[in-house]
Design a protein around this motif. Structure first.
Motif, PDB file in Angstrom:
ATOM      1  N   GLY A   1      18.789  37.044  85.955  1.00 16.10           N
ATOM      2  CA  GLY A   1      20.058  37.764  85.957  1.00 16.10           C
ATOM      3  C   GLY A   1      20.591  37.959  84.553  1.00 16.10           C
ATOM      4  N   VAL A   2      20.498  36.907  83.722  1.00 18.73           N
ATOM      5  CA  VAL A   2      20.988  37.031  82.346  1.00 18.73           C
ATOM      6  C   VAL A   2      20.188  38.086  81.607  1.00 18.73           C
ATOM      7  CG1 VAL A   2      21.212  35.810  80.163  1.00 18.73           C
ATOM      8  CG2 VAL A   2      21.896  34.688  82.288  1.00 18.73           C
ATOM      9  N   LEU A   3      18.885  38.112  81.858  1.00 23.01           N
ATOM     10  CA  LEU A   3      18.037  39.121  81.223  1.00 23.01           C
ATOM     11  C   LEU A   3      18.487  40.520  81.638  1.00 23.01           C
ATOM     12  CD1 LEU A   3      15.386  39.565  79.539  1.00 23.01           C
ATOM     13  CD2 LEU A   3      14.251  39.836  81.745  1.00 23.01           C
ATOM     14  N   VAL A   4      18.748  40.683  82.929  1.00 18.30           N
ATOM     15  CA  VAL A   4      19.177  42.003  83.414  1.00 18.30           C
ATOM     16  C   VAL A   4      20.473  42.407  82.723  1.00 18.30           C
ATOM     17  CG1 VAL A   4      20.061  43.220  85.422  1.00 18.30           C
ATOM     18  CG2 VAL A   4      17.985  41.854  85.619  1.00 18.30           C
ATOM     19  N   ILE A   5      21.427  41.465  82.616  1.00 22.50           N
ATOM     20  CA  ILE A   5      22.702  41.794  81.962  1.00 22.50           C
ATOM     21  C   ILE A   5      22.453  42.176  80.504  1.00 22.50           C
ATOM     22  CG2 ILE A   5      24.934  40.852  81.253  1.00 22.50           C
ATOM     23  CD1 ILE A   5      24.943  39.201  83.804  1.00 22.50           C
ATOM     24  N   ALA A   6      21.553  41.448  79.845  1.00 22.85           N
ATOM     25  CA  ALA A   6      21.264  41.753  78.436  1.00 22.85           C
ATOM     26  C   ALA A   6      20.637  43.134  78.305  1.00 22.85           C
ATOM     27  CB  ALA A   6      20.343  40.688  77.848  1.00 22.85           C
ATOM     28  N   VAL A   7      19.737  43.475  79.236  1.00 21.50           N
ATOM     29  CA  VAL A   7      19.102  44.800  79.180  1.00 21.50           C
ATOM     30  C   VAL A   7      20.151  45.884  79.405  1.00 21.50           C
ATOM     31  CG1 VAL A   7      17.499  46.320  80.393  1.00 21.50           C
ATOM     32  CG2 VAL A   7      16.808  44.002  79.800  1.00 21.50           C
ATOM     33  N   LEU A   8      21.056  45.637  80.358  1.00 20.23           N
ATOM     34  CA  LEU A   8      22.134  46.606  80.589  1.00 20.23           C
ATOM     35  C   LEU A   8      22.962  46.786  79.327  1.00 20.23           C
ATOM     36  CD1 LEU A   8      23.337  45.632  84.162  1.00 20.23           C
ATOM     37  CD2 LEU A   8      22.420  47.838  83.450  1.00 20.23           C
ATOM     38  N   LEU A   9      23.273  45.663  78.641  1.00 23.32           N
ATOM     39  CA  LEU A   9      24.051  45.755  77.402  1.00 23.32           C
ATOM     40  C   LEU A   9      23.301  46.582  76.372  1.00 23.32           C
ATOM     41  CD1 LEU A   9      26.392  44.904  75.564  1.00 23.32           C
ATOM     42  CD2 LEU A   9      25.036  42.940  74.904  1.00 23.32           C
ATOM     43  N   ALA A  10      22.021  46.259  76.185  1.00 28.59           N
ATOM     44  CA  ALA A  10      21.238  46.973  75.172  1.00 28.59           C
ATOM     45  C   ALA A  10      21.206  48.461  75.489  1.00 28.59           C
ATOM     46  CB  ALA A  10      19.829  46.393  75.098  1.00 28.59           C
ATOM     47  N   GLY A  11      20.946  48.779  76.777  1.00 23.19           N
ATOM     48  CA  GLY A  11      20.889  50.181  77.158  1.00 23.19           C
ATOM     49  C   GLY A  11      22.197  50.888  76.892  1.00 23.19           C
ATOM     50  N   ASN A  12      23.307  50.212  77.195  1.00 19.20           N
ATOM     51  CA  ASN A  12      24.601  50.858  77.006  1.00 19.20           C
ATOM     52  C   ASN A  12      25.002  50.915  75.539  1.00 19.20           C
ATOM     53  OD1 ASN A  12      26.078  51.650  79.608  1.00 19.20           O
ATOM     54  ND2 ASN A  12      24.979  49.767  80.111  1.00 19.20           N
ATOM     55  N   LEU A  13      24.572  49.912  74.739  1.00 15.21           N
ATOM     56  CA  LEU A  13      24.832  49.993  73.302  1.00 15.21           C
ATOM     57  C   LEU A  13      24.053  51.160  72.713  1.00 15.21           C
ATOM     58  CD1 LEU A  13      24.826  46.315  72.010  1.00 15.21           C
ATOM     59  CD2 LEU A  13      26.735  47.894  72.121  1.00 15.21           C
ATOM     60  N   ARG A  14      22.862  51.374  73.234  1.00 19.07           N
ATOM     61  CA  ARG A  14      22.068  52.509  72.798  1.00 19.07           C
ATOM     62  C   ARG A  14      22.765  53.792  73.194  1.00 19.07           C
ATOM     63  NH1 ARG A  14      16.468  52.980  71.255  1.00 19.07           N
ATOM     64  NH2 ARG A  14      16.062  55.203  71.397  1.00 19.07           N
ATOM     65  N   GLY A  15      23.628  53.684  74.204  1.00 15.81           N
ATOM     66  CA  GLY A  15      24.392  54.862  74.577  1.00 15.81           C
ATOM     67  C   GLY A  15      23.679  55.711  75.593  1.00 15.81           C
ATOM     68  N   VAL A  16      23.076  55.064  76.607  1.00 23.02           N
ATOM     69  CA  VAL A  16      22.561  55.846  77.721  1.00 23.02           C
ATOM     70  C   VAL A  16      23.786  56.418  78.420  1.00 23.02           C
ATOM     71  CG1 VAL A  16      21.218  55.797  79.827  1.00 23.02           C
ATOM     72  CG2 VAL A  16      20.644  54.249  77.965  1.00 23.02           C
ATOM     73  N   ARG A  17      24.064  57.666  78.174  1.00 24.92           N
ATOM     74  CA  ARG A  17      25.250  58.305  78.747  1.00 24.92           C
ATOM     75  C   ARG A  17      25.140  58.313  80.265  1.00 24.92           C
ATOM     76  NH1 ARG A  17      29.221  58.905  76.078  1.00 24.92           N
ATOM     77  NH2 ARG A  17      28.503  56.925  75.358  1.00 24.92           N
ATOM     78  N   THR A  18      26.224  58.641  80.965  1.00 23.41           N
ATOM     79  CA  THR A  18      26.157  58.735  82.419  1.00 23.41           C
ATOM     80  C   THR A  18      25.317  59.947  82.784  1.00 23.41           C
ATOM     81  OG1 THR A  18      28.273  59.856  82.234  1.00 23.41           O
ATOM     82  CG2 THR A  18      28.296  57.605  83.059  1.00 23.41           C
ATOM     83  N   ALA A  19      24.127  59.961  82.205  1.00 28.51           N
ATOM     84  CA  ALA A  19      23.235  61.095  82.415  1.00 28.51           C
ATOM     85  C   ALA A  19      22.901  61.146  83.887  1.00 28.51           C
ATOM     86  CB  ALA A  19      21.967  60.914  81.582  1.00 28.51           C
TER      87      ALA A  19
END
Lengths: 718, 718
Positions: B248-266
């Protein structure tokens, strides 16, 4: 005789501490350079044309009334000479409320500050010096014999018989080292610490190795003495055994507090416990031997203890090395020669002789008595306590013995609290330790060194859970390293200075050095896996650290040293960091402005009022914002040249720093003064609410040469 | 209709985010004051007389060659308009080596920076908006029914029959809240987040309470969705169950990384998994009901589960409140009205209708099927997984169901990563949250808000060891608090704006508010001891915190606001912090000098070159040192007035600060500029070797008004 040949230098490097050591005087060359630099200085204005009287009008006018009960700051200074103010006590109290409270708490705990003028150059007579300087040495008798027998008993109770020949060997060692140190005292009448003697004669690295050994020695003296002292108490009162660790930490904390308060080596404090301990031990020996004589000196056979390992050479060597810790503290007199009354070296030498004699008597007597009584070390009760119970089955004598033992061990620990910060002071004076160890706290104690010692000793005490026996293997190596290097240094000293009878002196020191060296080797090898490896690893690392520190300070001093000005034509302006003359500084004042408000207008006004060329810079995240800001700037009146920088990726600090660097690249002789408004927050929790751009900008600009950062504070709610 | 009456204000407060929000424009009064302040400004010199071209000569000259492969700083800026530079990408890379490495690592992880001009004002058509906005809502079906049944089964398997009437009640609630939100959309076409609606209509405190509820909702959405998603995976692959927390922590970290990268609400990212989940669930229902039809819809009796507690009202209420978490995410559409294509509110309203219809169908269908199949929640496997296994005993359908469930839960968590930072942005814009949440990172993402969400959700996930069931009680309270306040706000809105048909609208919103309020009360009371108390305590504390933050910013803005200058005679100089005009600043430059070396001579030269009255101050620990320093000063040439202060207790910072305060006490109109040399250390480990007097002095002087601190840096080894 004595300070043969190197007296002047010696006096400088001696064991006298002064509060001014933080301010070393300029060398001859630097002074000359200073004058030549000063000649080229062109004053832009009359230096005495000040808008305020720097003596605060204290020379003539009557004192101002205090306001709101608090001393007005002007009252905190008195005038003693023209152009010189003296700060009174209140000037040391911080202005903030938290600071004042803290200051009051410190005052209550540690007492009021003591003036520099009160540095004591105390002189001790021999009867006082003996207890003061011998507590560390004599207290070792409380754990040394036990440490030796604890190793022997591993090979079974039969091996305990070896204690007598080993004790004889140790007595020889004690006398040899004692005689050897007697040689050192007259040669270094200004103090002959191992660090100083080894540095002087063997070079800086052996000196630093001796210092590292001594530092570990002092730290372990505290840990071991407190552990042994607590054990003396828990032997008499077994109910306290579970709280050994908290008790020891408390004792260390009390020692720290007492030393921060600045309990000087006030002789009286030491006299009674040390003599009481000696008397108690002598009484023990007399009664014990009288009882043994009653049964015709027939030894009681020790209880059968199964052998845990065979009686090999290694066990014997380890037992010998453990017993050798009884000698720790023998170097105390040679460190403290200047503290004796004249003729210092002669009195010191006599005292050392007495100390060694007492050590030999107590140590040998105790080992013999333990052998006659057939006692065996066992956990839970110290051997000395067992001897005491066997000798004084009834009456207050046993309790007295334990109490004086605990007390002298406490004093021994206190000795390290005196010596450790002084050693750091001497090392810091040579640039081998951080300069902060030169600073004397407001109680004239070396507060930084005391705290460092307390932390190190406390950590070790806790890590070993206050167990004396497991601390001993670490102890011997550091001590004998310092002994060996100090005495080897004396051998070199005699070869160099060849005074009368130098052959004999050299031989005596060589014997001492050789024997110490053998013990060092024995301890390091035989106890390597039991903990000595820590010291074997730590000493080179510490030496490396000291050398790195020294190299940093040397680089720094070299870089900051004054050199006579180059003979370039005076008109040619160098790089902005190169010159030191006001007429060569070319200013450009830069004011970063994020938005126009009172804080930034204050910064702009300050910038303009300096009368130097000034430029305002605005960093905008997008074009539209830049236009809007420029329009506001026009509305204000466009009083300063404004440059807007669009930072399309929204960073502020990076582009600003690079812009300033770019300005300097195009005119390298410029000195850029960056003026930033800084809103002063009154509460700490408000900090996360602000971007702290001022601090981040300061950090980013730190690396740029020729950029000066000025913060103009704006205080809220005043 | 629609933005009835308050459109202009609304547009300002709408849900549009811009990078310029960090730079709010000046109000009308402040602008006027700015002009009047500017009129009184007297330029001491020509503002355009600069020693360097501030445009870096970029307007005409050819670009300079790069040196050593690194772009020369001048090249980092391009000129687009006169007086305006644009920073290029390299200008954002820090100058230090460590900084450059870090910058490169970030670029690799998160991609190159994105220009402010790229802020997307994306418009979605309904078929894309539906999956984007509904993932949070529909994914709740994966854990909502199970949460309800887990409570009921505590009262034994007989109580499970109650699930049908409770589900019917929840369907009514869903429709009522859905209809209520449909009212909100046309009224707030610029975005109708609960925070905005409640603040607007009910006042700031209810608005902040709604915001606090939503913030907790978003944090818990991440924790619960990730927990449920991981559980969906471990239900299919029980071998992964022991690594639930790290996974779960890994998933949260991946979500953070993806959103910091700026995966827009594409939209495309969401379309497939959401529709796949809906299709998979519909297939499940169709096949499941077909099988049930085969046996004449006769319910399979559930396995007998002993009752752990009696079937009281409390259990029923708790089950109802647990089931209500299936509605979380229903507010998503009303937040995102401006993201629809025109006519925005109409398309949004249609989409909301479809979403609610889908929710009702899936939720009711699933509860019915579970009842027919006689399934009971059990640890280790989710109820949805049990239904899947029962319905699709063979073939890839079961795996597909679990995969789409995990995926849609991941997307639901991602929704919170979009909404939480935006909520913080709006709150920060109103001064209710730290200003740093206004800043868009170099990928145009609100990095600070993302990191804050990730830390909070991660902590909660770890604290609850990734257990969905124990997280549910915390969940409902925050959500329904926001629902209730938002709809209560709409009731007030209709009363105020009385558009056509306002009576009906008011009634619909009143029903929604009442029902939500009842669920809120139920959840808070029935689940208080199970964890809801955390939320009940946290919401008021958060509101208090937001209010304190707002008060701080309000004080600050008040203090820094521009006011027209007082009509005092222009000659009268006020206190140094009071004025903002360069001609009123009276300077005194003070240079503290500890010793004479290159660093202090540079500071002295800098001070003298400013052309303002200057005074040097030396703090000596004792008289002798003061004399020695004065003598060196004479040797230098006595170019500046020197004042020595003897500090007999050896403190430096305290007496110096008090002396400066005393100078200002005797002439309060002075601005003191304290110039300190600062040796710039190149290595961090060198810091403990220095007293950092410059920093300590700066801290001590921070509290004094009218004292400006300037550091003149001296760089080593250049």
């Amino acid at each position: 005789m004595g300070a043969a040949g190197n007296g002047g230098d010696e006096a400088e490097r001696g064991t006298v501490v002064t509060p001014s050591a933080e301010f070393p005087p300029l060398g001859h060359e630097e002074r000359a350079a200073l004058g030549r630099i000063g000649e080229r200085w062109r004053e832009p204005r009359n230096p005495d044309d000040l808008p305020v009287d720097p003596t605060l009008g204290r020379s003539g006018r009557p004192p101002q009334p205090t306001r709101f009960g608090r001393l007005a700051p002007i009252e905190m200074f008195t005038v003693e000479e023209p152009d010189e103010l003296v700060a009174t006590g209140p000037a040391h109290v911080p202005g903030s409320r938290a600071g004042r409270l803290l200051s009051r708490a410190r005052r209550t705990l540690f007492g009021p500050p003591i003036s520099s003028a009160s540095v004591l150059y105390e002189r001790m007579r021999k009867l006082v010096a003996l207890p003061v300087l011998s507590s560390d040495l004599l207290s070792s008798v409380a754990y040394g014999p036990e440490a030796m027998l604890s190793v022997l008993v591993l090979a079974g109770s039969a091996a305990l018989g070896l204690s007598l020949p080993l004790a004889a060997l140790l007595v020889v060692l004690m006398i040899a080292v004692g005689v050897s140190y007697r040689q050192t005292i007259p040669a270094y009448p200004h103090g002959a610490g191992s660090y100083i003697v080894a540095s002087d004669n063997l070079g800086p690295t052996p000196g630093l190795a001796a210092a590292a050994g001594l530092m570990l020695d002092y730290v372990l003296t505290v840990s071991v003495s407190v552990a042994a002292g607590v054990h003396a108490v828990t032997s008499a009162l077994p109910g306290l055994a579970p709280v050994t660790v908290p008790l020891g930490v408390l004792v260390i904390a009390v020692l720290l507090a007492g030393n921060l308060r600045g309990v000087r080596t006030a002789g009286n404090l030491f006299v009674l416990p040390t003599y009481a301990f000696v008397v108690a031990l002598l009484a023990l020996l007399v009664v014990g031997y009288a009882r043994a004589a009653g049964r015709g000196f027939a030894p009681v056979p020790p209880p059968a203890v199964p052998a845990a390992e065979g009686l090999g050479l290694l066990v014997v060597l380890r037992a010998f090395a453990s017993g050798a810790v009884s000698m720790t503290g023998i170097e105390a007199v040679s460190n403290a020669v200047p503290a004796f009354r004249p003729t210092e070296w002669r009195n010191a030498r006599t005292t050392l002789g007495w100390m060694v004699a007492m050590l030999v008597a107590l140590f040998a007597g105790l080992i013999g008595l333990i052998h006659l009584d057939g006692l065996v070390p066992r956990p839970g009760e110290t051997l000395l306590s067992q001897v005491g119970r066997a000798t004084f089955p009834a009456g207050p004598w046993y309790a007295l013995l334990q109490a004086t033992t605990a007390l002298i061990l406490l004093l021994a620990a206190n000795t390290a609290f005196n010596d450790f910060p002084r050693l750091l002071f001497f090392m810091a004076r040579d640039g081998h330790a951080p300069r902060r160890f030169l600073h004397m706290g407001d109680r004239l104690a070396f507060s930084n060194g005391l705290v460092a010692l307390c932390i190190a000793a406390g950590l070790i005490f806790v890590a070993f859970r206050g167990n004396t026996e497991s601390l001993i293997p670490l102890y011997a190596v550091g001590v004998f390293l310092a002994f060996t290097l100090s005495q080897a240094g004396m051998v070199v000293h005699w070869r160099r200075h060849r005074g009368p009878g130098w052959h004999r002196r050299l031989a005596l020191n060589a014997v001492g050095a050789t024997l110490s060296g053998l013990v060092l080797l024995t301890a390091a090898v035989a106890k390597f896996s039991e903990g000595a490896w820590v010291v074997v690893v730590a000493v080179p690392l510490l030496v490396l650290l000291f050398r790195r520190i020294h190299r940093h300070y040397a680089t720094l001093n070299e870089a900051l040293a004054l050199h006579p000005p180059a003979t370039a034509p005076p008109g040619a302006a160098g790089s902005a960091e190169g010159e030191e003359l006001p007429q060569e500084v070319r200013h450009l004042v830069v004011v970063p402005v994020a938005r126009l408000n009172r804080a930034s207008l204050r910064a702009l006004a300050y910038a303009a009022s300096l009368g130097q060329p000034a430029l305002a810079v605005h960093i905008a995240p997008e074009e539209a914002e830049a236009d809007r800001f420029r329009e506001q700037w026009q509305a204000w009146g466009d009083h300063l040249r404004l440059e807007t920088i669009v930072s399309p990726y929204r960073a502020v600090i990076g582009p600003l720093a690079h812009y300033l660097e770019a300005l300097r690249t195009s005119r390298p002789e410029l000195t850029l003064t960056v003026i930033v408004p800084e809103v002063v927050l009154r509460r700490r929790w408000h900090r996360p609410l602000h971007s702290r751009a001022e601090q981040r900008l300061r950090a980013a600009l730190r690396a740029l040469p020729g950029v000066v950062v000025t913060s103009v504070p704006v205080h809220l709610a005043e």
